[in-house]
Design a protein around this motif. Structure first.
Motif, short mmCIF file in Angstrom:
data_model
loop_
_atom_site.label_atom_id
_atom_site.label_comp_id
_atom_site.label_asym_id
_atom_site.label_seq_id
_atom_site.Cartn_x
_atom_site.Cartn_y
_atom_site.Cartn_z
N GLU A 99 0.62 -0.67 0.16
CA GLU A 99 0.01 -0.01 -0.01
C GLU A 99 1.30 0.89 -0.25
N ILE A 100 2.19 1.42 0.73
CA ILE A 100 3.51 2.05 0.67
C ILE A 100 3.32 2.56 -0.90
N LEU A 101 4.22 1.41 -1.21
CA LEU A 101 4.03 1.38 -2.83
C LEU A 101 3.09 2.15 -3.08
N TYR A 102 2.25 1.64 -4.02
CA TYR A 102 0.41 2.19 -4.37
C TYR A 102 0.73 3.75 -3.47
N LEU A 103 0.38 4.10 -2.70
CA LEU A 103 -0.22 5.72 -2.41
C LEU A 103 0.90 6.70 -2.21
#
Length: 347
Positions: free
Chosen positions: A271-275
């Protein structure tokens, strides 16, 4: 409105919401002419123009109550809503979502029963009219609270594609929330719903499922869930801390804790990579270094040793896990950009 006869209190937190969405949300509640309802709108410090529009909407119907607070976050707004609620049950609605025709069936069911929480099915709807049903199962399915807790913690999901950790598509008995003092964590700026649901499931066995499709979740590409966020890292790590605190309070409820916690670490890393790092709108040139830093902070090297591919539910999750395990970050970036491009094409 006779407050002594209210069956459902609908709580709608609002912050600079698209007024057309809010009109649609309110209309979806009122069009079925439910008499025993209370609609509470909590404005979390919107701009003056939005505030005036909401004030105008709230003056059109006796069932609508409008409250204003300084900008404090959605958790504080929902807690305020619980405080003002008088209904036998509470339902939380996001202002860009709507209710469906079967809400009358839910009202009738809640008026006759005394479960602490009632679950029902949800439609996912996109801006181009696509609909996907997220259902828990058939009407005779047996509810297992431990499985709901695992679902909430991103672990094994035996209930189709149902999201037990979301607060929408559920009705909560008001006196249950008051007696257990369960509230939304105002310090938590990420996954507040999931933490709230963990405590709800852990405090009761009076859980029912009504096969009903009365909630329509609108997938808004402009929501904070889809925008680039430089603070997502801290928010995600804080959620991990709160999950650990929950486990300390209820150590007997969850088996395979190390596996569950490691899976959460991996999914939050994605999620950190995504957002943040790989977001399509992030123009930073430090991405490679940031990925390695977050990989170490999230303890991914150890996490991938504990979980197995069979611990992940969908093909999508399994692919993410493999790419993360073998540090194939270039392909993760492609996967993320493809997903975000498709989402924005629907806009």
């Amino acid at each position: 409105m006779n407050k002594n006869n209210v069956i459902i209190t609908f709580i709608i937190p609002v912050y600079n919401t698209n007024i057309e969405f809010l009109h649609r949300c309110i209309a979806s509640i009122l069009q079925y002419k439910l008499n025993n309802i209370q609609i509470i709108i909590i404005d979390d410090g919107s701009s003056y123009n939005v505030y005036k529009e909401i004030e105008s909407i709230s003056s059109t119907n006796e069932h609508i109550e409008f409250y204003v607070q300084e900008n404090s976050g959605v958790s504080v707004a929902r807690n305020q809503g619980i405080r003002y609620a008088v209904g036998k049950y509470i339902m939380f609605i996001d202002p860009d979502d709507t209710l469906g025709t079967e809400i009358k069936e839910i009202e009738a069911y809640l008026s006759k029963n005394n479960f602490d929480i009632v679950l029902f099915d949800v439609y996912f709807s996109s801006a181009v009219g696509e609909k996907k049903l997220m259902e828990l199962g058939n009407s005779s399915i047996k509810i297992n609270k431990n499985e709901l807790i695992k679902n909430t913690l991103f672990y094994k999901n035996i209930y189709n594609n149902y999201q037990a950790g979301a607060i929408w598509g559920k009705a909560f008995k008001r006196k249950f929330l008051e007696s257990t003092h369960i509230k939304f964590n105002h310090l938590l700026r990420k996954a507040q719903d999931r933490e709230f649901m963990l405590y709800v499931y852990s405090e009761t066995d009076l859980i029912a499922y009504l096969k009903n499709k009365s909630y329509v979740y609108f997938q808004n590409v402009d929501s904070v869930c889809n925008k680039v966020s430089k603070s997502i890292n801290n928010k995600s790590h804080m959620f991990l801390s709160e999950v650990s605190r929950y486990h300390t309070k209820y150590p007997q409820i969850i088996e395979n804790w190390d596996t569950i916690y490691s899976k959460i670490e991996i999914l939050l890393f994605f999620e950190i990579l995504y957002l943040n790092i790989f977001h399509i709108n992030n123009k930073s040139k430090k991405k490679k270094r940031e990925v390695i830093e977050e990989y170490q902070i999230c303890n991914i090297k150890n996490a991938v040793k504990i979980v197995k591919i069979s611990d992940f539910n969908s093909i999508n999750e399994k692919v993410k896990y493999i790419l993360i395990k073998y540090k194939l970050f270039f392909f993760l970036k492609i996967l993320i950009h493809r997903g975000q491009s498709k989402l924005h094409q629907r806009k």
